[in-house]
Design an enzyme around this catalytic site. Structure first.
Site, PDB file in Angstrom:
ATOM      1  N   HIS A  67       4.268   4.628  -0.442  1.00 17.88           N
ATOM      2  CA  HIS A  67       4.787   4.770  -1.800  1.00 17.88           C
ATOM      3  C   HIS A  67       3.670   5.082  -2.774  1.00 17.88           C
ATOM      4  O   HIS A  67       2.505   5.113  -2.405  1.00 17.88           O
ATOM      5  CB  HIS A  67       5.589   3.540  -2.220  1.00 17.88           C
ATOM      6  CG  HIS A  67       4.779   2.279  -2.316  1.00 17.88           C
ATOM      7  ND1 HIS A  67       4.422   1.548  -1.198  1.00 17.88           N
ATOM      8  CD2 HIS A  67       4.263   1.618  -3.371  1.00 17.88           C
ATOM      9  CE1 HIS A  67       3.722   0.500  -1.570  1.00 17.88           C
ATOM     10  NE2 HIS A  67       3.601   0.510  -2.884  1.00 17.88           N
ATOM     11  N   HIS A  69       2.206   3.609  -5.367  1.00 15.99           N
ATOM     12  CA  HIS A  69       1.259   2.690  -5.999  1.00 15.99           C
ATOM     13  C   HIS A  69      -0.162   2.996  -5.538  1.00 15.99           C
ATOM     14  O   HIS A  69      -0.389   3.307  -4.377  1.00 15.99           O
ATOM     15  CB  HIS A  69       1.621   1.240  -5.664  1.00 15.99           C
ATOM     16  CG  HIS A  69       2.707   0.712  -6.552  1.00 15.99           C
ATOM     17  ND1 HIS A  69       3.490  -0.357  -6.196  1.00 15.99           N
ATOM     18  CD2 HIS A  69       3.136   1.107  -7.768  1.00 15.99           C
ATOM     19  CE1 HIS A  69       4.364  -0.603  -7.163  1.00 15.99           C
ATOM     20  NE2 HIS A  69       4.170   0.279  -8.131  1.00 15.99           N
ATOM     21  N   HIS A  72      -1.894   1.967  -2.485  1.00 15.41           N
ATOM     22  CA  HIS A  72      -1.435   2.574  -1.240  1.00 15.41           C
ATOM     23  C   HIS A  72      -1.788   4.057  -1.137  1.00 15.41           C
ATOM     24  O   HIS A  72      -1.723   4.626  -0.055  1.00 15.41           O
ATOM     25  CB  HIS A  72       0.075   2.379  -1.073  1.00 15.41           C
ATOM     26  CG  HIS A  72       0.441   0.958  -0.793  1.00 15.41           C
ATOM     27  ND1 HIS A  72       0.748   0.504   0.462  1.00 15.41           N
ATOM     28  CD2 HIS A  72       0.500  -0.122  -1.614  1.00 15.41           C
ATOM     29  CE1 HIS A  72       1.001  -0.807   0.408  1.00 15.41           C
ATOM     30  NE2 HIS A  72       0.854  -1.204  -0.835  1.00 15.41           N
ATOM     31  N   HIS A 156      11.122  -0.713  -2.808  1.00 17.47           N
ATOM     32  CA  HIS A 156      10.036  -1.347  -3.557  1.00 17.47           C
ATOM     33  C   HIS A 156       9.821  -0.638  -4.899  1.00 17.47           C
ATOM     34  O   HIS A 156       9.771  -1.280  -5.947  1.00 17.47           O
ATOM     35  CB  HIS A 156       8.767  -1.314  -2.706  1.00 17.47           C
ATOM     36  CG  HIS A 156       7.540  -1.755  -3.422  1.00 17.47           C
ATOM     37  ND1 HIS A 156       7.391  -3.033  -3.911  1.00 17.47           N
ATOM     38  CD2 HIS A 156       6.409  -1.088  -3.736  1.00 17.47           C
ATOM     39  CE1 HIS A 156       6.207  -3.126  -4.498  1.00 17.47           C
ATOM     40  NE2 HIS A 156       5.589  -1.971  -4.414  1.00 17.47           N
ATOM     41  N   ASP A 177       5.269  -1.633   1.228  1.00 23.01           N
ATOM     42  CA  ASP A 177       5.856  -2.732   0.457  1.00 23.01           C
ATOM     43  C   ASP A 177       7.363  -2.516   0.427  1.00 23.01           C
ATOM     44  O   ASP A 177       7.819  -1.387   0.310  1.00 23.01           O
ATOM     45  CB  ASP A 177       5.307  -2.722  -0.975  1.00 23.01           C
ATOM     46  CG  ASP A 177       3.837  -3.136  -0.984  1.00 23.01           C
ATOM     47  OD1 ASP A 177       3.351  -3.621   0.058  1.00 23.01           O
ATOM     48  OD2 ASP A 177       3.184  -2.969  -2.028  1.00 23.01           O
ATOM     49  N   GLU A 202       4.244  -6.098   5.369  1.00 22.36           N
ATOM     50  CA  GLU A 202       3.481  -6.685   4.276  1.00 22.36           C
ATOM     51  C   GLU A 202       3.908  -8.134   4.141  1.00 22.36           C
ATOM     52  O   GLU A 202       4.991  -8.522   4.583  1.00 22.36           O
ATOM     53  CB  GLU A 202       3.780  -5.941   2.963  1.00 22.36           C
ATOM     54  CG  GLU A 202       5.221  -6.095   2.494  1.00 22.36           C
ATOM     55  CD  GLU A 202       5.328  -6.445   1.015  1.00 22.36           C
ATOM     56  OE1 GLU A 202       4.356  -6.970   0.459  1.00 22.36           O
ATOM     57  OE2 GLU A 202       6.392  -6.197   0.437  1.00 22.36           O
ATOM     58  N   HIS A 413      -1.545  -7.399   4.176  1.00 21.94           N
ATOM     59  CA  HIS A 413      -1.338  -7.355   2.744  1.00 21.94           C
ATOM     60  C   HIS A 413      -0.860  -8.703   2.252  1.00 21.94           C
ATOM     61  O   HIS A 413       0.130  -8.818   1.540  1.00 21.94           O
ATOM     62  CB  HIS A 413      -0.288  -6.278   2.421  1.00 21.94           C
ATOM     63  CG  HIS A 413      -0.638  -5.466   1.224  1.00 21.94           C
ATOM     64  ND1 HIS A 413      -0.070  -5.678   0.004  1.00 21.94           N
ATOM     65  CD2 HIS A 413      -1.505  -4.457   1.071  1.00 21.94           C
ATOM     66  CE1 HIS A 413      -0.579  -4.818  -0.856  1.00 21.94           C
ATOM     67  NE2 HIS A 413      -1.451  -4.062  -0.240  1.00 21.94           N
TER      68      HIS A 413
END
Lengths: 599, 658
Positions: A67, A69, A72, A156, A177, A202, A413
């Site tokens: 994703h 973020h 990541h 997420h 996530d 995670e 994580h």
């Protein structure tokens, strides 16, 4: 199957994800995140583990980003353009759309504001994104002939996905996530019963079992409302995409219902664009939003307006969403510094903060902060933490394991202590091995795959036909020949195997002489033998042929008179090697002689 | 492997495939050309239509004059329009396990199938297919339900009566099967049975069959389907396009290596070039408007209209049309325009990259923003206030039998300034216009059908090389009106197998293999033997488990230990059970070495005699004879089991087991 975390971050720590998985000879890198808590080399993963042995492109078969973020995907341009990787990078469409914007934003803060050099450029971000292949949910992407990947909804953030990586019968699922409870704008993560050899999950909220979402929302609204009522200002540090949209929807409906007048602002820049992405990728949101979007697009807010820097000094109550979410830089930090001194104000941290950030400091109770230039900032405003991060909690993680039914689980994580607790729970409940490797530690998991072969339909039909007999308890044995040639495995009947190899069958036959005392004529002896066998071998086909011989299945019995002794008859019992059991049984049976009968 | 053909319409197919143990329906198209036999349903009372004379038989009988009306020499049924359903009697449709939908035009009969046949299976379709399919159905139901018609004619359907009617009513097929439109609750129930799928998603059916949708390039979310087991592959190609319009391009590569390729949904206008037609559309539109006339475009609410709007977006300013209002009237107009913007992942590359900016993929968003394009749910309400002429109206239904288009035909038909431009290829425009004759308005026929033409088909077939092609019979001969055009048919080797409505085809493929899994424990126990260079053999004796159509081989269980307290058994208890077959043997026995082996094992009086085919080995003391030939060995001995077993083992030493 081996698993490796690249440098600090992904293992027993929250902050950066970058994982290397080797599965059946294929090497896949999962996520390529950066650590927000560092400002030096440590913010990027250490790729020398790979590069010491050659080029990244030669070593890696593909890279998968779960994703958008930055923890990541933040190191992606560094990885592909500065270290050098030209292979495919896979991510979903929304991730592909949003990721470069966050990267550029982050680059600007780092390079333009902080003046750092040795950082990736705008062009590098563009070049990096050219290597990205967008994938659909549930689409099976064939990376090469053996390696395939498949994305599942992770819930997420917009476009977040879990990935299944499969080579032959071996497979790994990497969750990135994820969130198992649907919220106001996203649906819940879902995966089918794909039974991977390894599930890499995670575990950010490994021990938290969050109270019901409704309670948390009510709590949040109450705190915002109370602060605004007493004339205070509320600061909500967020990331532009993700939680922000959910909280906006929440406040928007609350303001509407309560008819509140205090202004709500959203810090400018990314956010209008962000809402536009949500409109265009509405198919990635939850059922309710998708259903009603034609009548009313949930991402067009009436009460929420764009924020201007000057507004921070306005008197009276207000609510401000500002980026970034961990108070480590940018607008949210600026506003925080302005408002921190007033006890009427409140800062609500709706997500996790990495160690080293201002967010992390105030959440751990620190009230005197040393800012740049040795200046001390005293925090008098109320500090609230509300877990709105869309991570799975312990219950959610267990639920996902139940859905996917993995053979092994590996937790990443998360924080070591919390992970240990969850590990025990998983091992207890599911009886699968659970690993939690430290940073830089390689975990090897041995899989024992079954081997797929081609079976000739003739052989299979023959066997299933026998298998259909009512007696299920006694398993039927099947016999076949496995031909192994150029990596192909075929199971065929022995006859076919001989034929294919151009070999002739060698027939092995036995004929046994059995002597029995019977003074009668030969044909009468034969008849007695026939009746005797018929009486005993009820399940077999026993036949008396016109030429005077008897067959039991394919076994032949003939009678001749003994050359010297007329009172003795010689039975010739003849069978092939394949009928040996029955043949040898018959001879021993006949040896016992015929029953005394009147006939 | 059978194919049941339930529809004779080549672009609105409905086939059922029996593949392995599954029953798969491929599309359920609804033939709406039947509605052309009915009078239009006007939204507002039409004096002209209500005054049409009843039809009178040649002998003067008037018993049909309530049901049938005459207009300009054509006879129409004055009743709620009805549709021609797929065949429902050819096989029991409740046995259908799954329905695969290829595009939104090919699912219009879905409610009839799922709600009336006892169907209990699952329907698979992509998200755009379902969403836009729902819009098409909604529009259809809405435009028929909002004009309630008291009369439902049925007398004319009587076989004896139908014989007396003029063409085309006389020749209409299966009129007893014609049905009225379904309702919204039925649509919702039908759509709730759909499971959404994505391109290249592998869907397992009962462990036996795998189906996969592939992009077909024709419409938003349109797909071809691969139906395969480990050894057979059927490709179902339905409504595909190689032109670059808005949808994602067609995936051709995945169709390779098919045993059978079912080919349906080719272009209905093989002689028209879609690009040329779009050009003609624009110029006719501009000319009419410049002359002060109105333009009517009968269309579906989704599909080609997006491309037309995009062309107009680029064209109107240069053609000086910026002040001409464009109206899009449909109960689902707004939804259709909105939905088109959220399916970026299903669009062609150019449109996809727009979303990354982020901008709406289709330019009609801008047309709406600048008020050049306005959309309304119907002619009632806001539209009547905003309506300005001259203008361009996009509205349905393309059959001209129901929907808002009927109103505009009545309104504008009398003036030669106005033009109706036909772009949808599904209906003959002359038949569509028949109940409006005599007509002063200009009629332009610019059919835009982006589906494959015969040149593209032959290229495609060369590329993907299926072993067999199956197609509707219409594709195996030139069109009836152009019988000299032998280029307008499928040409391939071997020639295609053709089907027609209500036919059952046996599909030509032989299966020889099946997948089976060998469990690791069993695999470890196998002893491979290299027979020839590169070829190894291992005999396998194992237990076969079959569950959910998956086969697994496991180690045979260890023989149970005989019970310790052994009772005296009767003889019959010892009858051997059916044991697995012993392996076959191969090889030959070298006599000299065999004799040496015998001697080594204590047979001292071995004597060898040569025979015509081999040798006889005699063991004199044991009164035993062993005939050895190239491919056989025969041991003849007394009933001495230990001796026999010993000899057997010595012989087996020289042979290979299979």
């Amino acid at each position: 199957l081996s698993f490796f975390c690249l440098g600090p971050g992904a293992g027993q720590d929250v902050g950066r994800s970058c994982i290397l998985v080797s599965i059946a000879g294929k090497n896949v890198m999962l996520d390529c995140g950066m650590h927000m808590g560092y400002n030096d080399d440590r913010r990027f993963p250490d790729f020398s583990y790979i590069t010491q042995n050659g080029r990244l492109t030669d070593f890696l078969d593909c890279v998968i980003i779960s994703h958008f973020h930055l923890d990541h995907c933040g190191a992606l341009p560094y990885f592909s353009e500065m270290v050098g990787y030209d292979g495919p990078i896979y991510m979903t469409h929304p991730t592909k759309a949003i990721c470069p914007i966050l990267l550029e934003d982050y680059r600007k803060i780092t390079v333009d504001k902080k003046g750092e050099t040795n950082f990736f450029t705008s062009q590098m971000i563009k070049d990096c994104m050219k290597k990205v292949v967008a994938v659909h949910l549930h689409q099976t992407v064939q990376v090469d002939e053996e390696l395939e990947i498949k994305a599942y909804y992770a819930g997420h953030v917009l476009g977040a996905a879990m990935f299944q990586i499969k080579v032959g019968c071996e497979s790994v699922v990497y969750t990135g996530d994820y969130n198992m409870t649907p919220d106001r704008h996203l649906g819940a993560a879902w995966i089918d019963k794909c039974r991977p050899d390894l599930l890499i999950s995670e575990s950010t909220y490994a021990t938290t079992i969050r109270d019901s979402k409704r309670c948390r929302e009510r709590d949040f609204l109450k705190k915002v409302h109370e602060t605004v009522e007493r004339g205070g200002k509320v600061l909500i540090p967020v990331f532009a995409l993700g939680r922000a949209q959910e909280l906006c929807i929440l406040l928007e409906t609350f303001w509407e219902r309560m008819n509140l007048k205090a202004p709500i602002y959203f810090s400018t820049g990314l956010t209008e664009k962000a809402n536009h992405y949500y409109k265009l990728f509405i198919t990635w949101t939850n059922q309710k939003i998708r259903k009603t979007f034609v009548q009313r697009n949930m991402f067009e807010f009436k009460h929420i307006k764009a924020f201007d820097r000057a507004f921070a000094d306005n008197p009276g109550p207000m609510v401000v969403f500002a980026t970034p979410g961990m108070l480590h830089a940018g607008q949210s930090l600026q506003i925080f510094r302005k408002w921190a001194g007033n006890e009427k104000n409140m800062v609500i941290m709706p997500g996790y903060c990495v160690q080293g950030t201002v967010g992390h400091k105030i959440l751990s109770g620190q009230r005197k902060l040393e800012m740049e230039g040795r200046q001390i900032l005293e925090v008098k405003m109320q500090v609230e933490y509300m877990s709105f991060s869309a991570h799975a909690d312990a219950k959610g993680i267990m639920q996902l394991i139940r859905q996917a039914e993995p053979r092994n689980v590996l937790l990443v994580h998360g924080e070591a202590k919390k992970m240990e607790f969850l590990k025990q729970k998983i091992e207890q409940e599911f009886h699968v091995s659970c690993y939690m490797p430290a940073n830089g530690e390689t975990t090897t998991i041995f899989t024992n795959p079954s081997i797929p072969v081609d079976i000739s339909l003739g052989l299979l039909k023959r066997e299933t036909a026998i298998g259909l007999l009512p007696d299920v308890k006694k398993p039927k044995l099947m016999h076949g020949t496995l031909i192994m040639k150029d990596n192909s495995f075929r199971l065929v009947s022995p006859e076919q195997a001989l034929k294919e190899l151009g070999l002739a069958e060698h027939q092995l036959r036995f004929t046994c002489r059995v002597h029995i005392q019977d003074p009668r004529k030969e044909h009468e002896t034969v008849l007695r033998v026939y009746n005797h066998l018929k009486g005993i071998l009820k399940d077999y086909s026993v036949q008396h042929l016109p030429d005077g011989s008897i067959t039991v299945e394919s076994i032949l019995i003939q009678a001749t008179a003994h050359s010297e002794d007329q009172g003795t008859k010689v039975l010739l019992v003849s069978w092939t090697y394949q009928d040996e059991e029955l043949g040898s049984y018959l001879t021993s049976l006949l040896k016992k002689g015929l029953p005394q009968s009147t006939s | 492997f059978f194919q049941y053909c339930l529809s004779g319409h080549p672009t609105l197919p409905c086939n059922v495939l029996k593949f392995k143990s599954t029953t798969i329906m491929l599309d359920c198209g609804l033939d709406m050309t039947s509605t052309l036999n009915f009078l239009p349903l006007p939204l507002v009372q039409s004096p002209r239509l209500s005054k049409l004379p009843g039809w009178v038989l040649k002998d003067g009988s008037t018993f049909l004059d309530k049901e049938l009306k005459e207009c300009s020499g054509h006879v129409f049924v004055d009743s709620v329009p009805e549709f021609c359903l797929p065949e429902t009697e050819l096989l029991d449709l409740s046995t259908v396990d799954v329905i695969l939908i290829s595009n939104y035009h090919c699912m219009m009969a879905l409610p009839y199938i799922t709600e009336y046949t006892g169907f209990t299976g699952t329907v698979y379709a992509t998200e755009p297919t379902v969403q836009i399919g729902r819009l098409l159905m909604e529009e259809l139901v809405n435009s028929i339900e909002r004009v309630p018609k008291a009369q439902s004619a049925s007398m004319w359907k009587n076989k004896e009566v139908q014989r007396l009617l003029p063409a085309p009513l006389k020749d209409a097929v299966e009129v007893s099967m014609w049905r009225k439109c379904y309702t919204m609750p039925e649509v919702n129930a039908a759509l709730s049975k759909i499971q959404l799928v994505g391109y290249s998603q592998k869907i397992e059916l009962f462990g036996a069959v795998q189906v996969t949708p592939l992009s077909s390039g024709y419409a938003l979310g349109s797909s071809n389907w691969i139906i395969q087991s480990h050894y057979e592959k059927v490709s179902y190609v339905s409504g595909s396009s190689l032109l670059t319009t808005h949808p994602q391009p067609m995936d051709q590569a995945s169709l390779k290596n098919s045993d059978v390729l079912i080919l349906t949904g080719l272009t209905q206008i093989p002689t028209a070039n879609p690009d040329g037609m779009v050009g003609e559309f624009c110029s006719n539109l501009a000319m009419t408007v410049r002359n002060g006339g109105n333009v009517l475009v009968p269309c579906y609410p989704s599909g080609v209209i997006y491309d037309l709007l995009e062309c107009l977006y680029q064209y109107i300013d240069s053609a000086g049309l910026s002040n001409v209002p464009f109206y899009f009237i449909s109960p689902v107009a707004n939804s259709s325009l909105e939905f088109s913007q959220i399916f970026a992942e299903w669009l062609c590359h150019n449109k996809q990259t727009k979303v990354y900016l982020p901008e709406p993929p289709f330019p009609h968003a801008e047309l709406i923003q600048t008020n050049k394009l306005k959309h309304y749910p119907s002619i009632h309400g806001d539209f009547s206030n905003d309506f300005k002429q001259p203008c361009v109206v996009f509205t349905g239904h393309p059959s001209l039998r129901f929907g808002d288009v009927v109103h505009f035909m009545e309104l504008w038909g009398k003036s030669s300034l106005n033009t109706v431009i036909f772009t949808e290829p599904d209906f003959s425009y002359l038949d569509a216009l028949a109940p409006y004759q005599p007509l002063a308005m200009k009629c332009v026929y610019c059919p835009i059908d982006t589906r494959l033409n015969f040149i593209q088909v032959s290229k495609l077939l060369k590329e993907v090389q299926p072993l067999h092609v199956v197609c509707p019979e219409q594709y195996t001969q030139p069109p009836p009106t152009q019988s000299h055009r032998t280029d307008l048919m499928i040409d391939c080797q071997p020639p295609p197998m053709s089907y027609r409505r209500a036919e059952v085809l046996t599909l030509p493929y032989k299966r020889r293999y099946e997948k089976i899994e060998i469990m690791p424990e069993l695999a470890d126990s196998l002893v491979p033997l290299e027979i020839k260079p590169g070829i190894s053999l291992a005999t396998v004796s194992a237990v076969l488990h079959t569950k959910d159509n998956k086969h697994v081989l496991q180690l045979p269980p260890k023989p149970p230990q005989p019970p310790a307290s052994k009772k005296r058994k009767r003889v019959s208890d010892d009858v051997p059970e059916y044991k697995p077959l012993k392996p076959l043997l191969s090889g030959s026995i070298p006599v000299d070495q065999f004799v040496q082996t015998l001697e080594k094992h204590g047979f001292s009086d071995v004597k060898v005699e040569d025979t015509a085919k081999g040798h006889i080995v005699l063991l004199q003391e044991a009164e035993t004879l062993i005939q050895i030939e190239e491919d056989s060995t025969h041991i003849i001995c007394d009933n001495d089991e230990p001796l026999r077993v010993k000899l057997r083992d010595l012989v087996l030493k020289f042979l290979q087991k299979f």
